[in-house]
Design a protein around this motif. Structure first.
Motif, PDB file in Angstrom:
ATOM      1  N   CYS A  33       2.014   2.371  -3.460  1.00  0.00           N
ATOM      2  CA  CYS A  33       0.800   2.419  -4.280  1.00  0.00           C
ATOM      3  C   CYS A  33       0.133   3.955  -4.017  1.00  0.00           C
ATOM      4  O   CYS A  33      -0.219   4.564  -4.864  1.00  0.00           O
ATOM      5  N   TYR A  75      -3.099  -3.556  -4.568  1.00  0.00           N
ATOM      6  CA  TYR A  75      -2.228  -2.262  -4.669  1.00  0.00           C
ATOM      7  C   TYR A  75      -1.246  -2.310  -5.551  1.00  0.00           C
ATOM      8  O   TYR A  75      -0.819  -1.470  -6.360  1.00  0.00           O
ATOM      9  N   ARG A 116       0.729  -1.300  -0.106  1.00  0.00           N
ATOM     10  CA  ARG A 116      -0.070  -0.056   0.001  1.00  0.00           C
ATOM     11  C   ARG A 116       0.818   1.296  -0.141  1.00  0.00           C
ATOM     12  O   ARG A 116       0.404   2.126  -0.717  1.00  0.00           O
ATOM     13  N   ILE A 139      -6.510   5.067  -4.030  1.00  0.00           N
ATOM     14  CA  ILE A 139      -6.145   3.817  -2.957  1.00  0.00           C
ATOM     15  C   ILE A 139      -7.247   2.934  -2.709  1.00  0.00           C
ATOM     16  O   ILE A 139      -6.957   1.885  -2.074  1.00  0.00           O
TER      17      ILE A 139
END
Ligand code: ADP
Ligand code: MN
Ligand code: MN
Ligand code: MN
Length: 386
Positions: free
Chosen positions: A140, A372, A137, A235
Motif C-alpha cells: 500500500c 491498506y 501496508r 498511508i
C-alpha cells in the motif's frame, strides 16, 4: 455474580467483574524518571485481529524510527511454523496511550519474516526480510508514494457490533429477537441503543491518542455502531484506522464486552456491517471535480472483481454474506453507481453532485477489511491506472 443480572455480561466476563477501584492506585504510582511504556500493536495472521505487547523505554520516542525493531512469536499468531517463528515488528506510527496516559505510547507496527531459512542474526534493514502475508501496508505504501502528487484522501466509516460474552449481540433477548429495525439508527434511549458508554469512551480515547476520528453514530441493527476516521491523506488512513480498532477492542475489554468486525453477525433481516470508504483526489476536490469522480467510477466499473477481492480478508468470502443487494447494500456480483443511492456499489453524496466536486463513497468494503488493501486498490485503479 452481580445481583439481579443473571446471564449478563457482568457475570460472564471476568474483566467486567473485577473491582474497578483498585487499578487507579497503581496507575497513579510514580515511576522512575525517564521511563515510559510502549505498547507495540500489530495485525495477526487472521488479517483481522490485532495483538499487542509492551516494553519499557528510557526515552520518549518522537518518530517511529526512534523506536527499536522488536520481534514476536509468529507461530502463536497464526503466522508461522514453530521452527521458524521469529517475526519482526517495524514501528510505523506512534500514538499517545489513552490507557496509561503520560508519556506512554501506542506503537503501530507492520510485520516481517525472514526470507527463506531462519535469519539467525537480527538484521537492521528489511532487505533480508520480507513482509508477512498479512502485512498489507508494505505494498500500500508503494502505491501511496507513486500517487502522492494526486493527494489522495480517505475517510472510512467503521461499523461494528457489540456482543455479549456468549457472542450474541449485546442487549438482545437471550431467547428471542429485538423488534424489527427502524428505531435504532442514530437512536437515543434505553430501548434503542446499547452500551453508549463504550462508544463515548472509545471516541475520547481516540481523540487523546491522536487518531483523526471524525464522528460516531448508532447503527440500524441494535448493538451496532459506527465511527468515522478521516479524511486522512495517503498511508495514514490505514495506520489510524488500525489503531482506532485496537482502542475499540481494548476499551470494550474493560467493559467485558466483545466488539466484532464481522460483516454479518446476525443472518436474516438484520443489517450487516461495512467500512464505507470515501475517497478523493486533489482534482476531484477542485472546481468541476465531478468529471474526475465520474472518470474514477468508470475505471472502478471495469475492475469490480479486483476490488471485491481486496475488500475483505477472505478475498470476497466474508462480503458474500453481506453484499446481498438488500439492507442498504449492492449485490456482490454487480457494479453500480448513483447519486445518493445507498443500494449502489458507489454512491456520490448528493452534496458533491450539487457542488460538482468532492468525493465518492465506495460502499463495498467489509467492516473487517484491511484498510491498506482497500485504499491500495482504489489508488491503483483510479490514479495509477494499473
Ligand atoms: P455517510 O453519509 O455515508 O454515513 P459519514 O458522515 O459517516 O457518511 O462519513 C463520511 C466521511 O467522508 C467523513 O467521515 C469524512 O472522513 C469523509 N470525507 C469527507 N470529505 C472527504 C473527501 N473530500 N475525501 C475523502 N473522504 C472525505
Ligand atoms: Mn456513515
Ligand atoms: Mn453506516
Ligand atoms: Mn456511508
Amino acid at each position: 455474580m452481580v445481583h439481579g443480572m443473571p446471564n449478563s455480561t457482568l457475570e460472564a466476563s471476568p474483566n467486567a467483574a473485577l473491582n474497578k477501584t483498585i487499578l487507579p492506585k497503581y496507575m497513579d504510582l510514580p515511576i522512575p524518571e525517564g521511563k515510559i511504556q510502549a505498547m507495540y500493536v500489530w495485525v495477526d495472521g487472521t488479517g483481522e485481529n490485532v495483538r499487542a505487547k509492551t516494553r519499557t523505554l528510557d526515552f520518549i520516542p518522537k518518530d517511529p524510527s526512534d523506536l527499536p525493531i522488536w520481534n514476536y512469536d509468529g507461530s502463536s499468531c497464526y503466522q508461522a511454523e514453530g521452527g521458524n517463528s521469529d517475526m519482526y515488528l517495524y514501528p510505523v506510527a506512534i500514538f499517545n496511550d489513552p490507557f496509561r496516559r503520560g508519556n506512554n505510547k501506542l506503537v503501530l507496527c507492520d510485520t516481517y519474516k525472514a526470507n527463506g531459512k531462519p535469519a539467525g542474526i537480527h538484521q537492521n534493514g528489511i532487505s533480508s526480510l520480507r513482509p508477512e502475508d498479512t502485512n498489507k501496508r508494505h505494498s500500500c505504501l508503494k502505491a501511496m508514494e507513486a500517487a502522492k502528487d494526486h493527494e489522495p484522501w480517505f475517510g472510512i466509516e467503521q461499523e461494528y457490533t457489540l456482543l455479549d460474552m456468549d457472542l450474541r449481540p449485546l442487549g438482545w433477548p437471550k431467547n428471542g429477537f429485538p423488534g424489527p429495525q427502524g428505531p435504532y439508527y442514530c437512536g437515543v434511549g434505553a430501548n434503542k441503543v446499547y452500551a453508549r458508554d463504550i462508544v463515548e469512551a472509545h471516541y475520547r480515547a481516540c481523540l487523546y491518542a491522536g487518531v483523526n476520528i471524525a464522528g460516531s453514530n448508532a447503527e440500524v441493527m441494535p448493538a451496532q455502531w459506527e465511527y468515522q476516521v478521516g479524511p486522512c491523506e495517503g498511508i495514514s488512513i490505514g495506520d489510524q484506522l488500525w489503531m482506532s480498532r485496537f482502542i475499540l477492542h481494548r476499551v470494550a475489554e474493560e467493559f467485558g464486552v466483545v466488539a466484532t468486525l464481522d460483516p454479518k453477525p446476525m443472518p436474516g433481516d438484520w443489517n450487516g456491517a461495512g467500512a464505507h470508504t470515501n475517497f478523493s483526489t486533489k482534482a476531484m476536490r477542485d472546481e468541476n471535480g465531478i468529471i474526475e469522480i465520474e472518470k474514477a467510477i468508470d475505471k472502478l466499473s471495469r475492475n469490480h472483481l479486483r476490488h471485491i477481492q481486496a475488500y475483505d480478508p477472505k478475498g470476497g468470502k466474508d462480503n458474500e454474506r453481506r453484499l446481498t443487494g438488500r439492507h442498504e447494500t449492492s449485490s456482490i456480483h454487480d457494479f453500480s453507481a448513483g447519486v445518493a443511492n445507498r443500494g449502489a456499489s458507489i454512491r456520490i453524496p448528493r452534496g458533491c453532485a450539487e457542488q460538482k466536486k468532492g468525493y465518492l463513497e465506495d460502499r463495498r468494503p467489509s467492516s473487517n477489511c484491511d484498510p491498506y488493501s482497500v485504499c491500495e486498490a482504489l489508488v491503483r485503479t483510479c490514479i495509477l491506472n494499473e
